[in-house]
Design a protein around this motif. Structure first.
Motif, mmCIF file in Angstrom:
data_model
loop_
_atom_site.group_PDB
_atom_site.id
_atom_site.type_symbol
_atom_site.label_atom_id
_atom_site.label_comp_id
_atom_site.label_asym_id
_atom_site.label_seq_id
_atom_site.Cartn_x
_atom_site.Cartn_y
_atom_site.Cartn_z
ATOM 1 N N LEU A 147 -38.933 -37.621 -30.976
ATOM 2 C CA LEU A 147 -39.209 -36.478 -31.845
ATOM 3 C C LEU A 147 -38.117 -36.165 -32.858
ATOM 4 O O LEU A 147 -38.259 -35.223 -33.632
ATOM 5 N N GLN A 200 -33.883 -28.248 -27.398
ATOM 6 C CA GLN A 200 -34.879 -28.802 -28.308
ATOM 7 C C GLN A 200 -35.448 -30.097 -27.741
ATOM 8 O O GLN A 200 -34.738 -30.911 -27.141
ATOM 9 N N ALA A 201 -36.752 -30.332 -27.927
ATOM 10 C CA ALA A 201 -37.410 -31.534 -27.430
ATOM 11 C C ALA A 201 -36.945 -32.753 -28.225
ATOM 12 O O ALA A 201 -36.903 -32.731 -29.460
ATOM 13 N N LYS A 203 -40.759 -37.670 -25.833
ATOM 14 C CA LYS A 203 -41.952 -37.286 -25.064
ATOM 15 C C LYS A 203 -42.600 -38.536 -24.483
ATOM 16 O O LYS A 203 -42.801 -39.530 -25.175
ATOM 17 N N ASP A 219 -43.274 -31.604 -17.010
ATOM 18 C CA ASP A 219 -42.132 -31.115 -17.792
ATOM 19 C C ASP A 219 -41.116 -32.227 -18.036
ATOM 20 O O ASP A 219 -40.491 -32.291 -19.097
ATOM 21 N N THR A 221 -41.093 -34.572 -21.107
ATOM 22 C CA THR A 221 -40.466 -34.152 -22.363
ATOM 23 C C THR A 221 -38.973 -33.959 -22.098
ATOM 24 O O THR A 221 -38.578 -33.107 -21.302
ATOM 25 N N LEU A 260 -35.295 -32.789 -23.104
ATOM 26 C CA LEU A 260 -34.713 -31.761 -23.970
ATOM 27 C C LEU A 260 -33.235 -32.025 -24.222
ATOM 28 O O LEU A 260 -32.551 -32.690 -23.424
ATOM 29 N N SER A 261 -32.744 -31.483 -25.319
ATOM 30 C CA SER A 261 -31.326 -31.604 -25.645
ATOM 31 C C SER A 261 -30.498 -30.671 -24.768
ATOM 32 O O SER A 261 -30.870 -29.510 -24.562
#
Length: 397
Positions: A86, A97-98, A101, A193, A196, A198-199
């Motif tokens: 992403l 933030q994502a 994915k 979950d 995805t 995340l940062s």
């Protein structure tokens, strides 16, 4: 008639030979004088006072600038099929933030099944509650004029009580079934979950790889690399010889060849007690010239300015330890031992053995054998004798 005697003349080459012999003889005397041996002199001994101080020596290291906060996202096939990356190189991302994915049909199917199981358990519980309420609302009345009416009412009452107990037991089982379904739903939700990524840091995306291999080695491939430019550090390795002279908390200065006129400051925050790996430690013990290498970390305490990740820097760790210091010229060496000449209370010469610490071009640390305030002869000569009075100049430091 007498002949006049003529003065005898030395050939030129003979004079040159004599001069050469004199030079070689003087050179041999200097050459074969032992290290630390002093030269006899009639000049007065110069006296200095041994006092606490710091030598100007320092330890020089090399290292590279790295990010203190960074995140690597590796390909993880257990999360499912890679669906989308992403972010792109150069993007500024915030924490949470994502980034990546995945698509997992198994996790989605488990989530849907758990959701249906919860709905089914809820319907069953509702039906049982309605049945219980209906049974509770139906009155038990004996028939008028009927023989044994009282006994019949008692029998019906016992039957109704047994029915309530059965319904309550079924409701309890249905609630247990629902709790199991909720646990499965939470597990499936966690799996979804996890699809995805995340940062975990706020920073800049410096690497993105959308084409990863699904081979067994694919898990070692980086999908996304994020670094934070706000917190930089210096990492490197120091030798076993420097290990004893450095400690966590020492302040340092360092420079880069990119900006030779600029200096940054920092402090040592980590020194490993173990070498980088066992093979290097073994090579050091077996006599390798490189020796063992110990990782260290320096926190940058000054403004970052033009400092960038990846810069190679030269680090100087300044010596701040206090010790008794004397001029380096006052130390003599005999049979692998070190000595200095001092004056006793009667101005007589006394030779004492001392232990040496660090030194610079002018001063020598004395770690044992000497007391603060001792009068030390800074220019000892071979004419000094134990217990003999010493002629000194008036100047003392």
């Amino acid at each position: 008639m007498k002949k006049k005697s003529k003065s005898k003349k030395w050939p030129l080459y003979t004079a040159i030979g004599v001069a050469t012999a004199l030079v070689l003889g003087a050179g041999a005397i200097l050459l074969f004088r032992q290290p630390g041996e002093t030269v006899a002199s009639d000049e007065p001994s110069h006296i200095v006072i041994a006092k606490e101080g710091t030598v100007a020596s320092s330890v020089l290291l090399s290292g590279s600038v790295t990010a203190q906060n960074e995140q690597y996202v590796y390909f993880d096939g257990s999360k499912g099929e890679l669906d989308e990356v992403l972010v792109s190189v150069g993007d500024q991302v915030s924490e949470g933030q994502a980034l990546v994915k995945y698509s997992s049909s198994e996790a989605q199917a488990a989530y849907d099944a758990a959701t249906r199981a919860i709905a089914k358990a809820d319907r069953h519980i509702n039906e049982l509650n309605e049945a219980r309420n209906t049974a509770a609302a139906t009155p038990i009345l004996p028939q008028v004029g009927e023989e044994g009416g009282a006994d019949l009412a008692q029998t019906q009452g016992q039957s109704t009580g047994s029915s309530f107990s059965s319904i309550d037991s079924q409701i309890s089982d249905a609630r247990d079934t629902r709790a199991d379904a909720v646990a499965q739903l939470e597990k499936a939700q966690a799996q979804l979950d996890a699809t995805t990524v995340l940062s975990t840091v706020e920073g800049t995306v410096v690497e993105v790889n959308r084409n990863v291999s699904k081979s067994p080695t694919g898990s070692s491939q980086v999908l996304v690399h994020i670094v934070s430019n706000d917190n930089l550090q210096v990492k490197g390795e120091l030798s076993e010889y420097n290990l004893a002279n450095l400690s966590v908390g020492q302040e340092v200065t360092f420079t880069s060849k990119v900006y030779p006129d600029k200096t940054w400051t920092g402090k040592i925050t980590y020194i490993s007690n173990y070498p980088k790996n066992n093979s290097e430690a073994s090579s050091g013990l077996s006599g390798s010239s490189s020796g063992a290498k110990y990782p260290y970390t320096i926190e940058v305490t000054s403004e970052i300015g033009d400092l960038k990740q990846g810069f190679t820097v030269s680090v100087e760790v300044k010596n701040k330890s206090k010790a008794l210091i004397v001029p380096i010229t006052s130390v003599i060496f005999e049979e692998d031992k070190s000595y200095v000449w001092i004056l006793d209370e009667y101005q007589r010469a006394k030779k004492v053995e001392v232990g040496l610490g660090n030194a610079d071009a002018e001063n020598q640390e004395i770690i044992s054998g000497l007391t603060d305030g001792a009068k030390v002869i800074s220019n000892p000569t071979t004419s000094l004798e134990e217990g003999k009075e010493v002629k000194t100049d008036e100047a003392t430091n």
